[in-house]
Motif scaffolding. Structure first.
Motif, mmCIF file in Angstrom:
data_model
loop_
_atom_site.group_PDB
_atom_site.id
_atom_site.type_symbol
_atom_site.label_atom_id
_atom_site.label_comp_id
_atom_site.label_asym_id
_atom_site.label_seq_id
_atom_site.Cartn_x
_atom_site.Cartn_y
_atom_site.Cartn_z
ATOM 1 N N THR A 164 0.846 -1.192 0.000
ATOM 2 C CA THR A 164 0.000 0.000 0.000
ATOM 3 C C THR A 164 0.881 1.242 0.000
ATOM 4 O O THR A 164 0.699 2.149 -0.807
ATOM 5 C CB THR A 164 -0.937 0.008 1.215
ATOM 6 O OG1 THR A 164 -1.827 -1.109 1.117
ATOM 7 C CG2 THR A 164 -1.735 1.295 1.297
ATOM 8 N N ALA A 165 1.844 1.265 0.907
ATOM 9 C CA ALA A 165 2.849 2.326 0.970
ATOM 10 C C ALA A 165 3.835 1.934 2.066
ATOM 11 O O ALA A 165 3.424 1.447 3.120
ATOM 12 C CB ALA A 165 2.227 3.685 1.260
ATOM 13 N N MET A 166 5.123 2.174 1.825
ATOM 14 C CA MET A 166 6.129 1.747 2.791
ATOM 15 C C MET A 166 5.900 2.308 4.188
ATOM 16 O O MET A 166 6.060 1.596 5.180
ATOM 17 C CB MET A 166 7.525 2.144 2.287
ATOM 18 C CG MET A 166 8.671 1.555 3.086
ATOM 19 S SD MET A 166 8.958 -0.210 2.775
ATOM 20 C CE MET A 166 8.730 -0.887 4.429
ATOM 21 N N PRO A 167 5.507 3.582 4.366
ATOM 22 C CA PRO A 167 5.317 4.099 5.730
ATOM 23 C C PRO A 167 4.176 3.430 6.493
ATOM 24 O O PRO A 167 4.061 3.626 7.708
ATOM 25 C CB PRO A 167 5.036 5.588 5.509
ATOM 26 C CG PRO A 167 5.651 5.910 4.191
ATOM 27 C CD PRO A 167 5.439 4.678 3.370
ATOM 28 N N LEU A 168 3.337 2.673 5.798
ATOM 29 C CA LEU A 168 2.255 1.957 6.484
ATOM 30 C C LEU A 168 2.779 0.714 7.192
ATOM 31 O O LEU A 168 2.109 0.145 8.050
ATOM 32 C CB LEU A 168 1.169 1.569 5.475
ATOM 33 C CG LEU A 168 -0.230 1.282 6.044
ATOM 34 C CD1 LEU A 168 -0.833 2.518 6.681
ATOM 35 C CD2 LEU A 168 -1.155 0.748 4.947
ATOM 36 N N CYS A 169 3.987 0.288 6.827
ATOM 37 C CA CYS A 169 4.650 -0.855 7.475
ATOM 38 C C CYS A 169 5.509 -0.311 8.607
ATOM 39 O O CYS A 169 6.534 0.331 8.372
ATOM 40 C CB CYS A 169 5.501 -1.601 6.450
ATOM 41 S SG CYS A 169 6.370 -3.037 7.117
ATOM 42 N N HIS A 170 5.079 -0.541 9.835
ATOM 43 C CA HIS A 170 5.739 0.072 10.982
ATOM 44 C C HIS A 170 6.848 -0.816 11.537
ATOM 45 O O HIS A 170 6.773 -2.036 11.463
ATOM 46 C CB HIS A 170 4.711 0.366 12.078
ATOM 47 C CG HIS A 170 3.629 1.287 11.635
ATOM 48 N ND1 HIS A 170 2.317 1.138 12.034
ATOM 49 C CD2 HIS A 170 3.647 2.375 10.806
ATOM 50 C CE1 HIS A 170 1.586 2.094 11.488
ATOM 51 N NE2 HIS A 170 2.360 2.841 10.739
ATOM 52 N N TRP A 171 7.865 -0.169 12.092
ATOM 53 C CA TRP A 171 8.999 -0.859 12.719
ATOM 54 C C TRP A 171 9.010 -0.559 14.209
ATOM 55 O O TRP A 171 9.192 0.587 14.587
ATOM 56 C CB TRP A 171 10.322 -0.418 12.087
ATOM 57 C CG TRP A 171 11.549 -0.844 12.841
ATOM 58 C CD1 TRP A 171 12.390 -0.033 13.542
ATOM 59 C CD2 TRP A 171 12.088 -2.166 12.967
ATOM 60 N NE1 TRP A 171 13.419 -0.748 14.100
ATOM 61 C CE2 TRP A 171 13.257 -2.069 13.760
ATOM 62 C CE3 TRP A 171 11.691 -3.423 12.502
ATOM 63 C CZ2 TRP A 171 14.029 -3.177 14.099
ATOM 64 C CZ3 TRP A 171 12.468 -4.521 12.834
ATOM 65 C CH2 TRP A 171 13.622 -4.396 13.611
#
Length: 358
Positions: A164-171
């Motif tokens: 969807t978008a890289m910033p939606l994948c949280h670390w």
């Protein structure tokens, strides 16, 4: 480029009250629960309330200073996972501490579950562990067979937020726990900490149908957040897709949270696929900006090639050469970490800018 929209259109997944209860009750098929019918009715009613109101993270607190939106209500589970990672990173950077090696058994096979016999990968892990211990390392063993043999231990599947978008994948990953869906007991928060603390990672695994075993692949998929993941969920207000898309298009840096750690890989099979999996694992780790321990640090081979499964452990007993190859891979990784800590081994690409960081 036009502003991207958020595409919808998949079939609904919401369960009816009747179907939800039927599935929930399956967990209590053992007759020992029969006298607790009244209590179960109350538990199921509460579980339905959580599900029907989608309470993924029922316990939150204000994010506070250091976050893009200090007032955002953030899950306390995620904050605890973040703090564990920060502590592991501090330990990783503490030069007064002995360096740490993480050794991973990628086999689901265990004497404590249906196979009734230990895995060959575990036996090889023990040999690697001994090598690292003799070299003076702190050694952490990660036995992924616990996913098949230990109660209440899960690695839930990656939900592919990245696409969807890289910033939606949280670390670290914020997709779990999801209490409304019963997606709890996720092991990855502990595993993230182990990877972060390590100076070197060694993966020892069999090949299953030309691919990584299910337990290993589950961990690999959930480590995607280490490769460009967003360390601040408040910047996307949780899982708001439009905000994540906008943030990525502003110019996302795709941070490599495990960069600079060294790795070695040992893959074994009985007929086919070992070399392919070894190369795949090496490519994956390199993509995350980990550094190979070199030719001796990556090995693959066949134990009891085309022989009966029933005698595979005896075949490993006799295959001293492959045992030595695994020990050599451990030595190579140990030496790479030693040289790096002494400032005598540096990543040749350090300081260069990647024009395509995705």
């Amino acid at each position: 480029m036009s502003t991207p929209d958020v595409r919808k259109g998949m079939p609904p997944v919401r369960l009816s009250r009747e179907e939800f209860e039927k599935r929930y009750r399956r967990r209590f098929a053992d007759p020992v629960f029969a006298p607790l019918a009244h209590e179960l009715d109350a538990v199921i009613a509460a579980a339905w309330d959580a599900y029907s109101h989608s309470r993924k993270a029922p316990v939150t607190r204000r994010a506070g200073e250091g976050f893009a939106d200090p007032d955002y209500e953030i899950a306390v589970d995620w904050l605890a996972a973040r703090e564990a990672i920060l502590q592991a990173q501090r330990a990783h950077q503490d030069i007064s501490r002995p360096p740490c090696i993480l050794v991973i058994n990628g086999s689901p096979r265990s004497e404590h579950s249906c196979p009734g016999e230990m895995s060959k990968s575990w036996r090889l892990l023990e040999r690697a562990h001994q090598v690292f211990s003799e070299m003076g390392y702190i050694v952490n063993d990660l036995d992924l067979s616990r996913l098949t043999s230990e109660f209440g231990n899960e690695i839930h599947p990656c939900k592919s937020c990245v696409s969807t978008a890289m910033p939606l994948c949280h670390w670290p990953c914020s997709c779990y726990p999801n209490y409304a869906l019963g997606q709890t007991d996720d092991w990855m928060n502990e595993i993230y900490r182990l990877w972060v603390a390590a100076h070197g990672i060694m993966i020892i695994t069999p090949v299953h149908w030309y691919q990584a075993p299910t337990v290993l692949k589950a961990m690999m998929d959930r480590l995607v957040c280490a490769d460009g993941g967003n360390p601040d969920p408040s910047s996307t207000h949780g899982k708001v897709a439009t905000e994540a898309k906008a943030l990525e298009l502003e110019g996302w840096p795709y941070p490599k949270h495990l960069a600079g750690r060294y790795f070695s890989v040992a893959v074994h099979g009985d007929a086919v696929g070992a070399e392919t999996l070894r190369r795949s694992l090496s490519d994956w780790l390199t993509d995350m900006s980990l550094i190979s321990a070199g030719r001796m640090g990556e090995t693959d081979g066949y134990v009891g090639y085309m022989e009966p499964y029933a005698t595979s452990h005896q075949a490993l007993d006799d295959d001293r050469a492959f045992q030595q190859e695994v020990e050599n891979a451990a030595h190579a990784l140990g030496r790479a970490v030693q040289l790096a800590r002494a400032g005598r081994l540096e990543e040749p690409g350090r300081g260069l800018t990647d024009p395509s960081p995705k």
